[in-house]
Write a protein that holds these residues in place. Structure first.
Motif, mmCIF file in Angstrom:
data_model
loop_
_atom_site.group_PDB
_atom_site.id
_atom_site.type_symbol
_atom_site.label_atom_id
_atom_site.label_comp_id
_atom_site.label_asym_id
_atom_site.label_seq_id
_atom_site.Cartn_x
_atom_site.Cartn_y
_atom_site.Cartn_z
ATOM 1 N N ALA A 35 -10.516 -9.023 -1.778
ATOM 2 C CA ALA A 35 -11.549 -9.666 -2.859
ATOM 3 C C ALA A 35 -10.882 -9.660 -4.233
ATOM 4 C CB ALA A 35 -12.769 -9.334 -2.907
ATOM 5 N N ALA A 36 -10.291 -8.404 -4.459
ATOM 6 C CA ALA A 36 -9.524 -8.227 -5.761
ATOM 7 C C ALA A 36 -8.304 -9.035 -6.071
ATOM 8 C CB ALA A 36 -9.367 -6.601 -5.942
ATOM 9 N N ALA A 37 -7.661 -9.283 -4.805
ATOM 10 C CA ALA A 37 -6.594 -9.886 -4.906
ATOM 11 C C ALA A 37 -6.674 -11.267 -5.043
ATOM 12 C CB ALA A 37 -5.526 -9.914 -3.453
ATOM 13 N N ILE A 38 -7.587 -11.880 -4.458
ATOM 14 C CA ILE A 38 -7.995 -13.346 -4.580
ATOM 15 C C ILE A 38 -8.692 -13.710 -6.009
ATOM 16 C CG2 ILE A 38 -9.935 -14.922 -3.878
ATOM 17 C CD1 ILE A 38 -9.677 -13.719 -1.138
ATOM 18 N N GLY A 39 -9.471 -12.602 -6.502
ATOM 19 C CA GLY A 39 -9.842 -12.986 -7.923
ATOM 20 C C GLY A 39 -8.646 -12.612 -8.959
ATOM 21 N N LEU A 89 -6.966 -15.666 -11.672
ATOM 22 C CA LEU A 89 -6.709 -15.364 -13.217
ATOM 23 C C LEU A 89 -5.439 -15.905 -13.416
ATOM 24 C CD1 LEU A 89 -8.147 -11.828 -13.757
ATOM 25 C CD2 LEU A 89 -9.130 -13.785 -14.590
ATOM 26 N N GLY A 90 -4.535 -15.782 -12.637
ATOM 27 C CA GLY A 90 -3.001 -16.085 -12.886
ATOM 28 C C GLY A 90 -2.054 -15.149 -12.923
ATOM 29 N N VAL A 91 -1.309 -15.100 -11.991
ATOM 30 C CA VAL A 91 -0.299 -13.932 -11.604
ATOM 31 C C VAL A 91 0.721 -13.922 -12.645
ATOM 32 C CG1 VAL A 91 1.089 -12.776 -10.066
ATOM 33 C CG2 VAL A 91 -1.136 -13.558 -9.451
ATOM 34 N N GLY A 92 1.400 -15.163 -12.654
ATOM 35 C CA GLY A 92 2.500 -15.454 -13.356
ATOM 36 C C GLY A 92 3.974 -14.791 -12.714
ATOM 37 N N ASN A 93 4.819 -14.223 -13.309
ATOM 38 C CA ASN A 93 5.924 -13.647 -12.817
ATOM 39 C C ASN A 93 6.324 -12.521 -13.729
ATOM 40 O OD1 ASN A 93 7.456 -14.538 -15.111
ATOM 41 N ND2 ASN A 93 7.937 -16.608 -14.068
ATOM 42 N N PHE A 94 7.668 -11.663 -13.378
ATOM 43 C CA PHE A 94 8.042 -10.520 -13.796
ATOM 44 C C PHE A 94 8.335 -10.788 -15.374
ATOM 45 C CE2 PHE A 94 8.529 -9.405 -9.180
ATOM 46 C CZ PHE A 94 7.867 -8.308 -9.392
ATOM 47 N N HIS A 95 8.818 -11.881 -15.775
ATOM 48 C CA HIS A 95 9.238 -12.139 -17.186
ATOM 49 C C HIS A 95 8.050 -12.652 -17.995
ATOM 50 C CE1 HIS A 95 13.244 -11.394 -16.005
ATOM 51 N NE2 HIS A 95 13.213 -12.413 -14.879
ATOM 52 N N SER A 96 7.198 -13.043 -17.389
ATOM 53 C CA SER A 96 5.947 -13.771 -17.942
ATOM 54 C C SER A 96 4.784 -13.426 -17.313
ATOM 55 C CB SER A 96 6.137 -15.313 -18.452
ATOM 56 O OG SER A 96 5.070 -15.494 -18.965
ATOM 57 N N PRO A 97 4.330 -12.340 -17.089
ATOM 58 C CA PRO A 97 3.222 -11.900 -16.379
ATOM 59 C C PRO A 97 1.946 -12.400 -16.889
ATOM 60 C CG PRO A 97 3.713 -9.911 -17.537
ATOM 61 C CD PRO A 97 4.735 -10.916 -18.118
ATOM 62 N N PHE A 108 -1.528 -10.258 -13.220
ATOM 63 C CA PHE A 108 -0.306 -9.696 -12.501
ATOM 64 C C PHE A 108 -0.540 -8.222 -11.994
ATOM 65 C CE2 PHE A 108 3.617 -7.394 -13.151
ATOM 66 C CZ PHE A 108 4.488 -8.251 -12.354
ATOM 67 N N LEU A 109 -0.918 -7.369 -12.676
ATOM 68 C CA LEU A 109 -1.082 -5.914 -12.376
ATOM 69 C C LEU A 109 -2.253 -5.860 -11.481
ATOM 70 C CD1 LEU A 109 -0.356 -3.123 -12.824
ATOM 71 C CD2 LEU A 109 -1.756 -2.836 -14.722
ATOM 72 N N PRO A 110 -3.580 -6.437 -11.580
ATOM 73 C CA PRO A 110 -4.525 -6.299 -10.581
ATOM 74 C C PRO A 110 -4.074 -6.930 -9.211
ATOM 75 C CG PRO A 110 -5.544 -7.257 -12.588
ATOM 76 C CD PRO A 110 -4.168 -6.919 -12.884
ATOM 77 N N PHE A 111 -3.650 -8.008 -9.016
ATOM 78 C CA PHE A 111 -2.892 -8.446 -7.949
ATOM 79 C C PHE A 111 -2.136 -7.549 -7.192
ATOM 80 C CE2 PHE A 111 -0.032 -11.214 -5.597
ATOM 81 C CZ PHE A 111 -0.696 -11.783 -4.481
ATOM 82 N N TYR A 112 -1.061 -7.281 -7.947
ATOM 83 C CA TYR A 112 -0.006 -6.277 -7.074
ATOM 84 C C TYR A 112 -0.721 -5.107 -6.848
ATOM 85 C CZ TYR A 112 3.282 -9.751 -7.772
ATOM 86 O OH TYR A 112 4.063 -10.991 -7.504
ATOM 87 N N ALA A 113 -1.634 -4.309 -7.441
ATOM 88 C CA ALA A 113 -2.422 -3.015 -7.286
ATOM 89 C C ALA A 113 -3.457 -3.547 -6.207
ATOM 90 C CB ALA A 113 -3.248 -2.592 -8.475
ATOM 91 N N ALA A 114 -3.865 -4.667 -6.101
ATOM 92 C CA ALA A 114 -4.634 -4.930 -4.806
ATOM 93 C C ALA A 114 -3.825 -4.961 -3.705
ATOM 94 C CB ALA A 114 -5.564 -6.233 -5.198
ATOM 95 N N LEU A 115 -2.728 -5.614 -3.681
ATOM 96 C CA LEU A 115 -1.867 -5.505 -2.659
ATOM 97 C C LEU A 115 -1.366 -4.191 -2.094
ATOM 98 C CD1 LEU A 115 0.489 -8.610 -3.158
ATOM 99 C CD2 LEU A 115 -1.454 -8.391 -1.562
#
Length: 151
Positions: free
Chosen positions: A18-22, A26-34, A38-45
């Motif tokens: 659920a956290a990864a979907i949320g 929000l929009g993950v972006g990429n490493f150069h433009s997070p 970004f942080l919640p998605f990869y933390a949830a993964l």
């Protein structure tokens, strides 16, 4: 004991999903433009991956039929706990942090582990007081005072 570990890991896996979907919304972006997620998605993964590994290890270590996994679960308590957490979130603005937290602790201490009422009242008050001291005094956060009380 392994049954409760499996149930807990399933809960953490669902929460991570659920956290990864949320976060994705929000929009993950990429490493150069997070983006904001970004942080919640990869933390949830990461969190979901750890929960999945732990779940697989627990399932591998279990013996006996799979129906034993859910046999001793008290579903009424689980449903009451989840319902009380949803009610807490729904009533937080209206009742205020102190009142809503105190009532949540009353319900959780009484339903999950039915202690005597004196212990329930004492622990609920103590938990609410510690949370208030931590958030308001130490972290200087503004918490909802509650529209019910006119604050």
């Amino acid at each position: 004991m392994k049954k409760t570990y499996c149930i807990a890991n399933l809960f953490w896996l669902a929460l991570a999903t659920a956290a990864a979907i949320g976060a994705w919304q929000l929009g993950v972006g990429n490493f150069h433009s997070p983006g904001a997620g970004f942080l919640p998605f990869y933390a949830a993964l990461l969190f979901g991956g750890l929960a999945l590994v732990s779940l697989l290890q627990d399932l591998k270590a279990m013996t006996g039929p799979g129906s034993e996994l859910w046999g001793e679960v008290r579903w009424g308590r689980w449903i009451a706990m989840v319902a009380s957490l949803f009610a807490y979130v729904a009533l937080l603005e209206w009742l205020g942090f102190a009142t809503a937290t105190f009532l949540l602790m009353l319900v959780l201490f009484r339903i999950l582990e039915p202690y005597r009422w004196t212990m329930v009242l004492l622990f609920s008050l103590l938990t609410m007081g510690c949370a208030y001291l931590f958030f308001v005094v130490l972290l200087e956060c503004r918490l909802p005072g509650g529209s019910l009380w006119g604050l």
